[in-house]
Structures are given as structure tokens and as C-alpha cells.
Design an enzyme around this catalytic site. Structure first.
Site, PDB file in Angstrom:
ATOM      1  N   ASP A   1       1.018  -1.388   0.311  1.00  0.00           N
ATOM      2  CA  ASP A   1       0.175  -0.251  -0.022  1.00  0.00           C
ATOM      3  C   ASP A   1       0.673   1.135  -0.227  1.00  0.00           C
ATOM      4  O   ASP A   1       1.799   1.266   0.061  1.00  0.00           O
ATOM      5  CB  ASP A   1      -0.979   0.296   1.152  1.00  0.00           C
ATOM      6  CG  ASP A   1      -1.720  -0.550   1.185  1.00  0.00           C
ATOM      7  OD1 ASP A   1      -1.980  -1.729   0.247  1.00  0.00           O
ATOM      8  OD2 ASP A   1      -2.808  -1.121   2.057  1.00  0.00           O
TER       9      ASP A   1
ATOM     10  N   HIS B   1       3.817  -2.910   3.581  1.00  0.00           N
ATOM     11  CA  HIS B   1       3.953  -1.063   2.858  1.00  0.00           C
ATOM     12  C   HIS B   1       4.896  -0.932   2.005  1.00  0.00           C
ATOM     13  O   HIS B   1       5.762  -0.793   2.775  1.00  0.00           O
ATOM     14  CB  HIS B   1       3.448  -0.322   3.844  1.00  0.00           C
ATOM     15  CG  HIS B   1       2.154  -0.611   4.733  1.00  0.00           C
ATOM     16  ND1 HIS B   1       2.088  -0.428   4.947  1.00  0.00           N
ATOM     17  CD2 HIS B   1       0.862   0.698   4.445  1.00  0.00           C
ATOM     18  CE1 HIS B   1       0.227  -0.482   5.647  1.00  0.00           C
ATOM     19  NE2 HIS B   1       0.097   0.376   4.697  1.00  0.00           N
TER      20      HIS B   1
HETATM   21 ZN   LIG Z   1      -2.390   3.202   3.196  1.00  0.00          ZN
END
Ligand SMILES: [Zn+2]
Ligand SMILES: *[C@@H]1O[C@H](CO)[C@@H](O)[C@H](O)[C@H]1NC(C)=O
Ligand SMILES: *[C@@H]1O[C@H](CO)[C@@H](O)[C@H](O)[C@H]1NC(C)=O
Ligand SMILES: *[C@@H]1O[C@H](CO)[C@@H](O)[C@H](O)[C@H]1NC(C)=O
Ligand SMILES: *[C@@H]1O[C@H](CO)[C@@H](O)[C@H](O)[C@H]1NC(C)=O
Ligand SMILES: *[C@@H]1O[C@H](CO)[C@@H](O)[C@H](O)[C@H]1NC(C)=O
Ligand SMILES: *[C@@H]1O[C@H](CO)[C@@H](O)[C@H](O)[C@H]1NC(C)=O
Length: 466
Positions: free
Chosen positions: A175, A333
Site C-alpha cells: 500500500d 507497505h
Molecule cells: Zn494506506
């Protein structure tokens, strides 16, 4: 929360930067770095000269100094179409003069498919303020943040995608990209013939278009992660629409593909958010396991050992729990250098523990993951045989993104409705509503990024089918 003195400084700084940089480099003016879970501008960026780092994503991919990768750069065509988008890192809403977006939004509202659910809490935390008064026992709105609900309570909304539905799989997703300094990480994935699902933030795509293009040309699966990374259930319905709409649109303009899925920041969805996303042809993707890697020090509060431990607990599931039903889907992430380093360190352990490490649409045997039919991704069986590269991609050394036609399907379920969680988690692999009565198209300036003897050609007459 967003507007601080740095924002104003940065905005003020931009014209000088553009003049210096000429027509080379940086995506758009008004660059504003927003940290993921806390909100800080990065003062050092102000001091960096906005010199051209690269002119296309192939030349950009060769830059290995992290400082050079994060040097602001300027690309005229991106700057030109930035006027069609909300300011980066601010909560999106439909622009007052964007009649196309307004028409689509009116059509979605008129469909009667958006449940009447009020915004809750704050854009910085939907459980704050009146968000805390939610009835989590009855959970009338299937609010994930309160209950982890993934099976909508309101009619006509598909279930969330939660797992990577193949046995003994680590479903791989990152992400918050594209992060400016991702080259070593993307090189690493490439060397390992490893593709991933990349949930890009619209503002990052606008800020770092060459990095976003690399995501496509490297063969990753692009998906949306909203415009400004706020808690969606706290927003008005038109803001939710705009957060998704402009993210899909900027990915189309910069990279040339129309994505058909999104992941909500913080997982913060309810049936109102789901219904709006569905009307935009977007599948909702959550996760089963969270590394909490965004907390990694020094930019986050947790020592590396804590994140190592989080990874360890998830890796242990490969042997401790039966994963023959559905593979896990793990939240990691691309937000900063440390989360990317952490992944590269853990990767051998992940590979060793799980049978396969597979991006989400591949687990679903979904091979056409964008509305553009010419991109064909490998299905599961092809992927695990090592044929991980999609077909139909543009060449990295001559990527041209022409966004003349951004067509979305509105008021059409992105995939057939299913009534059970099992069916939902299996997915259907069916193509996002590729035919719809309700479509709209957009035109924009042509984005052409070609290095031809050090010249950058920007012109609306040059087109290339991607
Ligand atoms: Zn995020
Ligand atoms: C940067 O990458 C180039 C190849 O692209 C390589 O020749 C060079 O040694 C690298 N520099 C550093 C400091 O790693
Ligand atoms: C909308 O207004 C902005 C200025 O507020 C302008 O730059 C932009 O070109 C306008 N867009 C359209 C599609 O008219
Ligand atoms: C929460 O407060 C906001 C802003 O005051 C309001 O618009 C909304 O209707 C309220 N939501 C609920 C669920 O009470
Ligand atoms: C990208 O990564 C760098 C290096 O860790 C970090 O300083 C920066 O804040 C990140 N950018 C964003 C937009 O998160
Ligand atoms: C994907 O296809 C494979 C065969 O190649 C099959 O075994 C598997 O069940 C399919 N997965 C889904 C989710 O449809
Ligand atoms: C995967 O692709 C191969 C090659 O095109 C094909 O033979 C196979 O049937 C496909 N599997 C699924 C489940 O679609």
C-alpha cells in the site's frame, strides 16, 4: 490537518522550480509529502534542486541514489492535466467545473444504490467524535473499522475480497506507493521474478509519475488507494466518490490503465463506501493479516524487532494453521525505505514458508485486471510455473501514456453479486462491467514521455496504443 505552513511554502516554491527545471522531470507542482499515519511535511525536500532526474521510467529506474530518486522533477504534460484534479493530499471533492464527474455522480445517486448512511467521526479517525456512538453489536452498516465486517448488510453490494484464494499462499500487496525511493525494492522484486498488487495513492501518482509507470512496466498489478488517504467513512458521499474517481483517473492519465479495484486506507469502509466504489466498477479489497510495518522506526514508533516479530507471527501460519482453504492476504507497505528494506529482509523467510507468493488477481485467476483488454496477466497456473510477466505492456524505455479516453462504467456491479463469504473470497475472475449503458469519456492532454537524444517530446499529436 493538511494545510500547514509547509504546504503554503511548497506551493509558493513551485514556480521557481518549474522555471529551473524547464520541461524535464517532476510530475506536478505543489508537491506536498504527507506521511501515512501522521502528518508531516519533509523540510529537506525544499532544499533540493528540482533538477531533472530522468525523462522516462526506464531512465528513472536506473537511478540508485535514494536522494536523486526523491528529487522533485517536472513534466509539463502532467502539470497541464493536474488542473483536472483536486490539489494533491487534500480531501478530494468533485471539482466545480468538472461536468463529466458531476454527471457520473448524479447518475450514481439517481440509481438509488447508495445507502443512506451518515458520515462518522473525523477524516483523521472515523472512530473519533460521533463515530464512537456506532452500534457495533447490530453493525447495521457493516463497518469494517468497528467489527471487521466484510459481508455487506445492504442489498446489491458485493462482498469484500479478503483472501488470496489459493492454498498455502502468501497474497502479496503493498500500500501507499508509489514512493519516490522505490528503485532498489522494485529491482529486488524483478530479480526474484516476483509480482505484487500495488495500491497506489492518487496524490503519489501525480507527484511521482515515473515511479508509477515503473509499477506497470515491471508487471505489477495496479490498484487504487484513494486520492488523499483519509478515513473514507468520515467523508461525504461526493468526497468518497471523488477520492476514488480521481485516483482511477490519474492512474489512467499517467500510466494508461483503468484499474478495477481499490483498497480503503485503514480498511475504513461501510456499505455506503462499498456501494459508491461498486458503482465506479471497483472491487473492494481488504486483507487477512497485517504486518503493521508502517510503524517501523525511525519514521514510525516501533523498533525493527517488533516488525520482525509481526512478520514472524504471520509466517508461522504457514505451518500452524490449515491454509488449504484460502491463502492469506498480507498487508505490507511501500510507504518508505524502511518498510521496503524490511520486506526484502523477510522475503526469503516468506518464500521458504509458503508454497507461493502471489498477487491478488492472480489468486483469482483474473487475467484482465484493467478495463483495457490488451493487458493480459498470467493466470494462477501460469504464474506459479514462473510465467509472471503480463502481456501487452508498453516498453519501459519508451512509455507513452495517452489519456485521451478515460471511460468508466457507472452503476454497474464490478462483479456478479454473491451471497456467501466463501463465494466472495473465491472471487469470480469475471471482468469488471465492461459493458454498461452508463459510461462517460474524458479527454486530456497527451502525456508522452520519450527520451529521444535527450529531447522530451510533449505533444498531443503523438499517440501510441498501449
Ligand atoms: Zn494506506
Ligand atoms: C548504480 O547503478 C549502476 C547500474 O545502473 C551501477 O553501475 C553503479 O555501480 C550503482 N551505484 C551504486 C552506488 O550502487
Ligand atoms: C477548472 O478550473 C480550473 C481553475 O480553477 C482550471 O485551471 C481548469 O482548466 C478548469 N477545468 C476545466 C475542465 O474547465
Ligand atoms: C457525525 O457528525 C457529522 C459532522 O457533524 C455529521 O455530518 C454526521 O451526520 C454525524 N454522523 C452520525 C452518524 O451521527
Ligand atoms: C518515501 O520514502 C522516503 C524514504 O524513506 C520517505 O522519507 C518519504 O516520506 C516517503 N514518501 C511518502 C510520500 O511517504
Ligand atoms: C485458478 O485456476 C486453477 C487451475 O489453473 C484452479 O486450480 C483454481 O481453483 C483456480 N482458482 C480460482 C480462485 O478460481
Ligand atoms: C491458464 O492459462 C492457460 C494458458 O492460456 C490455459 O491453458 C488454462 O486453461 C488457464 N487456466 C485457467 C484456470 O483459466
Amino acid at each position: 490537518m493538511q494545510l500547514n505552513s509547509f504546504t503554503l511554502l511548497l506551493v509558493a516554491l513551485v514556480p521557481a522550480g518549474q522555471a529551473l527545471a524547464g520541461h524535464m522531470g517532476k510530475g506536478i507542482p505543489g508537491h506536498h509529502i504527507q506521511k501515512h499515519h501522521h502528518d508531516l511535511a519533509t523540510p529537506s525536500l525544499l532544499k533540493r534542486a528540482p533538477a531533472a532526474a530522468a525523462t522516462n521510467d526506464a531512465s528513472f529506474a536506473n537511478i540508485n541514489s535514494t536522494t536523486a530518486q526523491c528529487k522533485p522533477y517536472y513534466i509539463e504534460s502532467v502539470s497541464a492535466f493536474s488542473k483536472e484534479f483536486p490539489p494533491v493530499w487534500e480531501i478530494a471533492d468533485i471539482l466545480p467545473n468538472d461536468t463529466e464527474a458531476q454527471q457520473i455522480w448524479q447518475r450514481i445517486q439517481a440509481s438509488g444504490k447508495i445507502p443512506d448512511i451518515a458520515p462518522r467521526g473525523l477524516p483523521t479517525g472515523s472512530m473519533q467524535g460521533n463515530g464512537s456512538r456506532y452500534d457495533a453489536v447490530a453493525d447495521p452498516d457493516c463497518w469494517w473499522t468497528a467489527t471487521k465486517c466484510t459481508t455487506p448488510k445492504h442489498p446489491g453490494i458485493p462482498n469484500d475480497i479478503v483472501t488470496c484464494p489459493e492454498p498455502h499462499i502468501w497474497g502479496i500487496s503493498f500500500d501507499d506507493g508509489p514512493n519516490c525511493t522505490h528503485n532498489a525494492f522494485y529491482d529486488f522484486l524483478k530479480e526474484n521474478n516476483q509480482k505484487a498488487t500495488m495500491f497506489y495513492i492518487g496524490s503519489n501518482v501525480m507527484d511521482w509519475p515515473l515511479q508509477a509507470q515503473r509499477g506497470l512496466t515491471d508487471g505489477h498489478q495496479l490498484s487504487a488507494h484513494t486520492w488523499s488517504h483519509r478515513y473514507l467513512t468520515a467523508l461525504t458521499s461526493s468526497q468518497i466518490f471523488a477520492e476514488l474517481y480521481y485516483t482511477v483517473k490519474v492512474i489512467k492519465y499517467v500510466v494508461g490503465v483503468t484499474v478495477t479495484s481499490y483498497r480503503p486506507p485503514y480498511g475504513d469502509i461501510d456499505d455506503r463506501v462499498r456501494a459508491i466504489a461498486n458503482a465506479l466498477g471497483l472491487d473492494t479489497i481488504i486483507w487477512t493479516d497485517d504486518t503493521n510495518d508502517w510503524q517501523i522506526a525511525p519514521q514510525g514508533p516501533s523498533p525493527t524487532a517488533v516488525i520482525d516479530h509481526n512478520y514472524g507471527s504471520i509466517i508461522a501460519k504457514a505451518t500452524s494453521t490449515p491454509l488449504d482453504q484460502a491463502g492469506i492476504l498480507v498487508l505490507t507497505h511501500e510507504i518508505n525505505g524502511e518498510t521496503m528494506d524490511e520486506w526484502m529482509k523477510e522475503y526469503p523467510l516468506v518464500k521458504n514458508a509458503f508454497k507461493h507468493v502471489v498477487p491478488i488477481d492472480t489468486c483469482r485467476n483474473k487475467t484482465q485486471i484493467y478495463q483495457e483488454q490488451q493487458y493480459v496477466y498470467p493466470n494462477f497456473s501460469q504464474y506459479i510455473q514462473g510465467n509472471t510477466m503480463p502481456q501487452g505492456l508498453p516498453k519501459a524505455n519508451a512509455i507513452k501514456a495517452k489519456a485521451a479516453q478515460y471511460t468508466i462504467t457507472a452503476s454497474q456491479p464490478s462483479r456478479p453479486l454473491t451471497s456467501t463469504a466463501a463465494a466472495s473470497s473465491k472471487g469470480t475472475g469475471s471482468q469488471a462491467g465492461s459493458k454498461s449503458a452508463a459510461t462517460a469519456s474524458f479527454s486530456s492532454s497527451t502525456l508522452v514521455l520519450v527520451a529521444v537524444a535527450a529531447a522530451v517530446i510533449v505533444g498531443s499529436s503523438v499517440t501510441l496504443a498501449l
